[in-house]
Scaffold this motif. Structure first.
Motif, PDB file in Angstrom:
ATOM      1  N   LEU A 134      12.966   4.887  -5.994  1.00  0.00           N
ATOM      2  CA  LEU A 134      13.527   4.710  -7.465  1.00  0.00           C
ATOM      3  C   LEU A 134      12.111   4.714  -8.194  1.00  0.00           C
ATOM      4  N   ILE A 135      11.517   5.548  -8.727  1.00  0.00           N
ATOM      5  CA  ILE A 135      10.177   5.365  -9.530  1.00  0.00           C
ATOM      6  C   ILE A 135      10.550   5.467 -11.166  1.00  0.00           C
ATOM      7  N   MET A 176       3.828   5.884  -5.445  1.00  0.00           N
ATOM      8  CA  MET A 176       3.533   6.186  -6.897  1.00  0.00           C
ATOM      9  C   MET A 176       2.426   7.141  -7.072  1.00  0.00           C
ATOM     10  N   ALA A 177       1.393   7.189  -6.501  1.00  0.00           N
ATOM     11  CA  ALA A 177       0.103   8.105  -6.637  1.00  0.00           C
ATOM     12  C   ALA A 177       0.516   9.298  -6.387  1.00  0.00           C
ATOM     13  N   HIS A 196       4.782   1.999 -14.795  1.00  0.00           N
ATOM     14  CA  HIS A 196       5.842   2.198 -13.823  1.00  0.00           C
ATOM     15  C   HIS A 196       5.984   1.416 -12.780  1.00  0.00           C
ATOM     16  N   THR A 197       7.085   1.399 -11.975  1.00  0.00           N
ATOM     17  CA  THR A 197       7.494   0.685 -10.933  1.00  0.00           C
ATOM     18  C   THR A 197       7.972   1.599  -9.692  1.00  0.00           C
ATOM     19  N   CYS A 198       7.869   1.197  -8.502  1.00  0.00           N
ATOM     20  CA  CYS A 198       8.334   2.041  -7.498  1.00  0.00           C
ATOM     21  C   CYS A 198       9.196   0.872  -6.764  1.00  0.00           C
ATOM     22  N   ILE A 199      10.427   1.111  -6.502  1.00  0.00           N
ATOM     23  CA  ILE A 199      11.458   0.416  -5.881  1.00  0.00           C
ATOM     24  C   ILE A 199      11.817   0.836  -4.685  1.00  0.00           C
ATOM     25  N   PHE A 200      11.828   0.371  -3.485  1.00  0.00           N
ATOM     26  CA  PHE A 200      12.206   1.224  -2.524  1.00  0.00           C
ATOM     27  C   PHE A 200      13.672   0.703  -2.018  1.00  0.00           C
ATOM     28  N   GLN A 242       0.860  -1.170   0.004  1.00  0.00           N
ATOM     29  CA  GLN A 242      -0.287   0.061  -0.045  1.00  0.00           C
ATOM     30  C   GLN A 242       1.014   1.290  -0.055  1.00  0.00           C
ATOM     31  N   ALA A 243       1.956   1.080   0.705  1.00  0.00           N
ATOM     32  CA  ALA A 243       2.948   2.474   0.591  1.00  0.00           C
ATOM     33  C   ALA A 243       3.376   2.499  -0.431  1.00  0.00           C
ATOM     34  N   ARG A 244       3.736   1.591  -1.396  1.00  0.00           N
ATOM     35  CA  ARG A 244       4.260   1.691  -2.901  1.00  0.00           C
ATOM     36  C   ARG A 244       3.379   2.330  -3.635  1.00  0.00           C
TER      37      ARG A 244
END
Length: 297
Positions: free
Chosen positions: A172-173, A11-12, A21-25, A5-7
């Protein structure tokens, strides 16, 4: 569930589409840029990174280690990007530029880069674009934009501690298609679908690039900070900062012996960040910083 959910919240916040897209923590902006530098698809033909003279070391040294050549675009005396030099560099290396990577906002002069204009020029030259938004994202709204928009950002990076969350988390988005192929830069648990004694099948993004146990608490805290910023509204954040910046520039200019650097016009406060570089004549800058830090926090 809370981690994923944080990811989605992250992104939002930046207008990233989960379909493209992807979001890498990770742990910070520095790690995020290093990951992109190692995972980016450089080729023998396109292996030049175009960056600028105002960059944090984090948006310079990783490219030096992973690209064939790093070209630094010049700056004007006030610290702003020399757009003419940028266009000339793009033209000179047009067939070789793989990526343009520029800071969205300078933590030295407060200059805000026209990242979407730069992205459009990069795309016209056949390159992708990354915005180092560590210094910009806490102060202004940053939008990735859809991939079919010529002004879109292909990648962006942030640090949680600059967005009012704890240290130890960054993101990193970027384009999902870049991270769907290639081997991960760090291997171990969590990055695989199947492992045998002879072979391995990597997981898809973002799991492929998040080896080991993640910083779940850090990601959740970042998301909480972003939700708070969304509730306040980044337009209000920017307006409040502009008011403070204009006041600061106006009052500092009245102090005898103070020399201001960068754009010093209070009327331009809305177009810059609230960092104001200055010297105090006759007093060592280390001493000025120590006194201000000790007496005024």
């Amino acid at each position: 569930h809370m981690y994923e959910q944080a990811r989605q919240i992250t992104m939002a916040f930046f207008g990233a589409d989960p379909a493209t897209h992807t979001c890498i923590f990770g742990k910070n902006t520095t790690e995020a840029i290093n990951k992109l530098a190692r995972r980016f698809h450089f080729t023998d033909q396109r292996n030049v990174v175009l960056t600028s003279g105002m960059e944090h070391h984090s948006n310079d040294l990783p490219w030096r280690a992973n690209a064939a050549e790093v070209v630094h675009v010049g700056l004007h005396p006030d610290g702003s990007l020399d757009i003419g030099d940028f266009e000339e560099a793009l033209s000179t290396y047009a067939d070789r530029v793989a990526l343009v990577s520029v800071s969205g906002g300078s933590n030295v002069t407060g200059y805000i880069s026209p990242i979407h204009d730069l992205a459009e020029m990069a795309h016209q030259a056949g390159a992708l674009f990354m915005a180092d938004a560590a210094q910009l994202a806490p102060h202004r709204k940053v939008e990735m934009l859809p991939l079919d928009d010529p002004r879109h950002l292909d990648f962006m990076v942030i640090s949680a501690h600059k967005m009012y969350a704890p240290f130890g988390t960054g993101a990193l988005i970027g384009r999902r298609d870049v991270f769907e192929t290639g081997d991960p830069d760090m291997v171990g648990g969590g990055v695989v679908e199947i492992v045998t004694l002879d072979d391995v099948t990597w997981a898809g993004p973002p799991d492929r690039d998040e080896a080991g146990s993640p910083n779940v608490v850090g990601a959740v805290a970042l998301a909480a900070a972003l939700k708070t910023l969304m509730e306040i509204g980044m337009d209000k954040v920017a307006a409040h900062e502009a008011e403070l910046t204009a006041y600061t520039l106006e009052k500092l200019a009245q102090v005898d012996g103070v020399a201001l650097f960068g754009n010093t016009d209070p009327a331009n406060a809305a177009n810059r960040l609230g960092v104001v570089p200055f010297n105090l004549r006759g007093v060592d800058h280390f001493k000025v910083a120590a006194i201000l830090g000790h007496e005024f926090g």
